[in-house]
Scaffold this motif. Sequence first.
Motif, PDB file in Angstrom:
ATOM      1  N   GLY A  48      10.784   6.887  -6.651  1.00  0.00           N
ATOM      2  CA  GLY A  48      10.346   5.497  -7.186  1.00  0.00           C
ATOM      3  C   GLY A  48      10.909   4.236  -6.266  1.00  0.00           C
ATOM      4  O   GLY A  48      10.302   3.297  -6.453  1.00  0.00           O
ATOM      5  N   ASP A  49      11.595   4.419  -5.208  1.00  0.00           N
ATOM      6  CA  ASP A  49      12.050   3.603  -4.590  1.00  0.00           C
ATOM      7  C   ASP A  49      11.165   3.427  -3.283  1.00  0.00           C
ATOM      8  O   ASP A  49      11.236   2.405  -2.339  1.00  0.00           O
ATOM      9  N   PHE A  50      10.338   4.293  -2.899  1.00  0.00           N
ATOM     10  CA  PHE A  50       9.291   3.970  -1.854  1.00  0.00           C
ATOM     11  C   PHE A  50       7.903   3.129  -2.379  1.00  0.00           C
ATOM     12  O   PHE A  50       7.560   3.290  -3.383  1.00  0.00           O
ATOM     13  N   PRO A  51       7.433   2.606  -1.134  1.00  0.00           N
ATOM     14  CA  PRO A  51       6.538   1.678  -1.366  1.00  0.00           C
ATOM     15  C   PRO A  51       4.895   2.307  -1.602  1.00  0.00           C
ATOM     16  O   PRO A  51       4.993   3.774  -1.412  1.00  0.00           O
ATOM     17  N   LYS A  52       4.166   1.755  -2.274  1.00  0.00           N
ATOM     18  CA  LYS A  52       2.771   2.441  -2.379  1.00  0.00           C
ATOM     19  C   LYS A  52       2.069   3.112  -1.173  1.00  0.00           C
ATOM     20  O   LYS A  52       2.281   2.535  -0.018  1.00  0.00           O
ATOM     21  N   LEU A  53       1.995   4.329  -1.452  1.00  0.00           N
ATOM     22  CA  LEU A  53       1.268   5.104   0.005  1.00  0.00           C
ATOM     23  C   LEU A  53       0.033   4.444   0.462  1.00  0.00           C
ATOM     24  O   LEU A  53       0.085   4.227   1.729  1.00  0.00           O
ATOM     25  N   SER A  54      -0.707   4.262  -0.389  1.00  0.00           N
ATOM     26  CA  SER A  54      -2.119   3.622   0.090  1.00  0.00           C
ATOM     27  C   SER A  54      -2.036   2.265   0.888  1.00  0.00           C
ATOM     28  O   SER A  54      -2.629   2.081   1.839  1.00  0.00           O
ATOM     29  N   LYS A  55      -0.904   1.594   0.367  1.00  0.00           N
ATOM     30  CA  LYS A  55      -0.662   0.068   0.768  1.00  0.00           C
ATOM     31  C   LYS A  55      -0.004   0.221   2.326  1.00  0.00           C
ATOM     32  O   LYS A  55      -0.537  -0.413   3.153  1.00  0.00           O
ATOM     33  N   MET A  56       0.894   1.151   2.256  1.00  0.00           N
ATOM     34  CA  MET A  56       1.517   1.282   3.684  1.00  0.00           C
ATOM     35  C   MET A  56       0.540   1.758   4.655  1.00  0.00           C
ATOM     36  O   MET A  56       0.619   1.401   5.853  1.00  0.00           O
ATOM     37  N   GLN A  57      -0.164   2.634   4.381  1.00  0.00           N
ATOM     38  CA  GLN A  57      -1.119   3.402   5.264  1.00  0.00           C
ATOM     39  C   GLN A  57      -2.301   2.042   5.799  1.00  0.00           C
ATOM     40  O   GLN A  57      -2.414   2.158   6.951  1.00  0.00           O
ATOM     41  N   GLU A  58      -2.456   1.235   4.730  1.00  0.00           N
ATOM     42  CA  GLU A  58      -3.423   0.365   5.201  1.00  0.00           C
ATOM     43  C   GLU A  58      -2.833  -0.671   6.121  1.00  0.00           C
ATOM     44  O   GLU A  58      -3.444  -1.162   7.151  1.00  0.00           O
ATOM     45  N   ILE A  59      -1.564  -0.970   6.069  1.00  0.00           N
ATOM     46  CA  ILE A  59      -0.813  -1.890   7.103  1.00  0.00           C
ATOM     47  C   ILE A  59      -0.438  -1.315   8.069  1.00  0.00           C
ATOM     48  O   ILE A  59      -0.772  -2.008   9.386  1.00  0.00           O
ATOM     49  N   LEU A  60      -0.141  -0.253   8.224  1.00  0.00           N
ATOM     50  CA  LEU A  60       0.144   0.548   9.279  1.00  0.00           C
ATOM     51  C   LEU A  60      -0.775   0.663  10.447  1.00  0.00           C
ATOM     52  O   LEU A  60      -0.679   0.718  11.539  1.00  0.00           O
ATOM     53  N   ALA A  61      -2.339   0.761   9.812  1.00  0.00           N
ATOM     54  CA  ALA A  61      -3.289   0.851  10.669  1.00  0.00           C
ATOM     55  C   ALA A  61      -3.391  -0.173  11.733  1.00  0.00           C
ATOM     56  O   ALA A  61      -3.735  -0.125  13.026  1.00  0.00           O
ATOM     57  N   GLY A  62      -2.774  -1.234  11.357  1.00  0.00           N
ATOM     58  CA  GLY A  62      -3.035  -2.604  12.426  1.00  0.00           C
ATOM     59  C   GLY A  62      -1.538  -3.003  13.030  1.00  0.00           C
ATOM     60  O   GLY A  62      -1.652  -3.741  13.668  1.00  0.00           O
ATOM     61  N   GLN A  63      -0.747  -2.078  12.864  1.00  0.00           N
ATOM     62  CA  GLN A  63       0.705  -2.104  13.550  1.00  0.00           C
ATOM     63  C   GLN A  63       0.953  -1.384  15.017  1.00  0.00           C
ATOM     64  O   GLN A  63       0.018  -0.438  15.003  1.00  0.00           O
ATOM     65  N   ASP A  64       1.462  -1.811  15.855  1.00  0.00           N
ATOM     66  CA  ASP A  64       1.912  -1.168  17.084  1.00  0.00           C
ATOM     67  C   ASP A  64       3.179  -0.354  16.973  1.00  0.00           C
ATOM     68  O   ASP A  64       3.984  -0.965  16.958  1.00  0.00           O
ATOM     69  N   PHE A  65       2.973   0.807  17.041  1.00  0.00           N
ATOM     70  CA  PHE A  65       3.795   2.001  16.585  1.00  0.00           C
ATOM     71  C   PHE A  65       4.927   1.824  17.825  1.00  0.00           C
ATOM     72  O   PHE A  65       6.147   2.101  17.511  1.00  0.00           O
ATOM     73  N   ALA A  66       4.450   1.465  18.969  1.00  0.00           N
ATOM     74  CA  ALA A  66       5.342   1.470  20.137  1.00  0.00           C
ATOM     75  C   ALA A  66       6.632   0.379  20.094  1.00  0.00           C
ATOM     76  O   ALA A  66       7.374   0.452  20.698  1.00  0.00           O
ATOM     77  N   LYS A  67       6.349  -0.557  19.336  1.00  0.00           N
ATOM     78  CA  LYS A  67       7.213  -1.592  18.828  1.00  0.00           C
ATOM     79  C   LYS A  67       8.156  -1.395  17.875  1.00  0.00           C
ATOM     80  O   LYS A  67       9.026  -2.336  17.717  1.00  0.00           O
ATOM     81  N   PHE A  68       7.807  -0.443  17.139  1.00  0.00           N
ATOM     82  CA  PHE A  68       8.939   0.179  16.231  1.00  0.00           C
ATOM     83  C   PHE A  68      10.249   0.357  16.748  1.00  0.00           C
ATOM     84  O   PHE A  68      10.349   1.057  17.765  1.00  0.00           O
ATOM     85  N   GLN A  69      11.416   0.324  15.844  1.00  0.00           N
ATOM     86  CA  GLN A  69      12.396   0.657  16.368  1.00  0.00           C
ATOM     87  C   GLN A  69      13.054   1.997  15.751  1.00  0.00           C
ATOM     88  O   GLN A  69      12.910   2.142  14.657  1.00  0.00           O
TER      89      GLN A  69
END
Length: 532
Positions: free
Chosen positions: A349-370
């Motif tokens: 129950g502590d995890f964010p909604k899967l579909s919403k996370m997938q949608e936002i992650l699509a526009g993110q640059d993973f190389a800048k993640f820490q």
Amino acid sequence: MFSWANKNGRKKDPELFQTVTDGLRRLYRTKLFPLEEAYRFHDFHSPALEDADFDNKPMVLLVGQYSTGKTTFIRHLMEQDFPGMRIGPEPTTDCFIAVMHGEQDGQIPGNALVVDPKKPFRKLNAFGNAFLNRFICAQMPNAVLESISIIDTPGILSGEKQRISRGYDFAAVLEWFAERVDRIILLFDAHKLDISDEFSEVIRALKNHEDKMRVVLNKADQIGTQQLMRVYGALMWSLGKIINTPEVVRVYIGSFWAQPLLVPDNRKLFEAEEQDLFRDIQSLPRNAALRKLNDLIKRARLAKVQAYIISSLKKEMPMFGKENKKKELIANLGEIYLKIEKEQQISPGDFPKLSKMQEILAGQDFAKFQTIKPKLLEAVEDMLANDIAKLMTLVRQEEAAMPSQSVKGGAFEGTMNGPFGHGYGEGAGEGIDDLEWVVGRDKPTYDEIFYTLSPVNGKVSGAMAKREMVKSKLPNTVLGKIWKLADVDGDGFLDDDEFALANHLIKVKLEGHELPAELPEHLVPPSKRGQE
């Protein structure tokens, strides 16, 4: 006042938290915000909190389809029109209106509102001009608004109307408000229970805030008792399908405006429901610090999960073929959730909604993640394990210091005192204004029973009185309380007046009323008045 030192090894002057608000603000800035910033929490979930978010008064958010009586409900609470108010059967309120206290009547447009550091709305500028042109603050001097602020929302559309785009993400704006308000009131019209697609989307957007949610079935005076039962059942069935939780949302039934009831059959029910709802709203200032503390804990738990998700994605990224790997990781995000859940012992129950996370992650640059930074996580863990517990103690101290802090004025004053207070002249309050002792009306009947119990020196013992009192079939706990109230002189016996009083209180309880904590003056037998 509490103080505790930084435990990171370096010596530091102790932090002094004068109030819960001060403590929450500083804990957020020093311990939670660095974790949020490192793992892009604000891009995925919610903008950073500002000082105004901690200092603002409790807020009530009203949500409902058009013509369910949202604006009328606000006017009913305040007993006063507010700037920009429009009421009608068509969708009249086309703006978000923050009704707040001010020294003079006036309106502040949205673009000016989001640059005011004293107002908790600065982060709403992210929704753009299409929203800001539909957002105003109505300020006015009103006793109710000294304790709470109220957010009026545009009527949720149905049918063909809901296909017309508003120009901004309506559900996202409501979710932003839901995170920051103290109470969310969903209004339904007893004549229009259909839940449109847009309303369903809104309720789902409020999914993580069920603890703040209350439901009002408004305009219930327009239908009879039998119809009302059917409408209430249909509403609960509809809500159950959308909210999809085993817990039942609290529903208040009534007619929340200052007009005569069209069908007065359920007047007592409406009065009781209105008082329950008013008590709930009046408790908000007293519980505001606790609500902010609770929201900060929820935010911290989500920020921890965000850190684990982002660092896991970073760990999986290769040196080459990053774009293909990114698509693969997004597609398999559910498996990453399960892995984190098992490794870190985190509730699903502590995890964010899967579909919403997938949608936002699509526009993110993973190389800048820490990658994971243990010190940041340890700071949040320390906040949750130690600092929050100390603030909880401070919350209780603040509540004890301000026990009478509640919403006053407007409709809240109308039923507090006098003959129109809820339950006045009923149950134990019957006969409160009579010159004669109210128990005396039925005393001849009670006296007949009293003398069959063979009184000695004009009194019956506890054992003899019990033999008669248990015939009421009331539980011993209730009868014990009645005995304590009726034995006015506390001698362990009942004379004829006290016996009559005991039977009167049994009658009060059997009629469904509550017993008083202490015997009211008008129920004290005339023979006992003036005694210590």
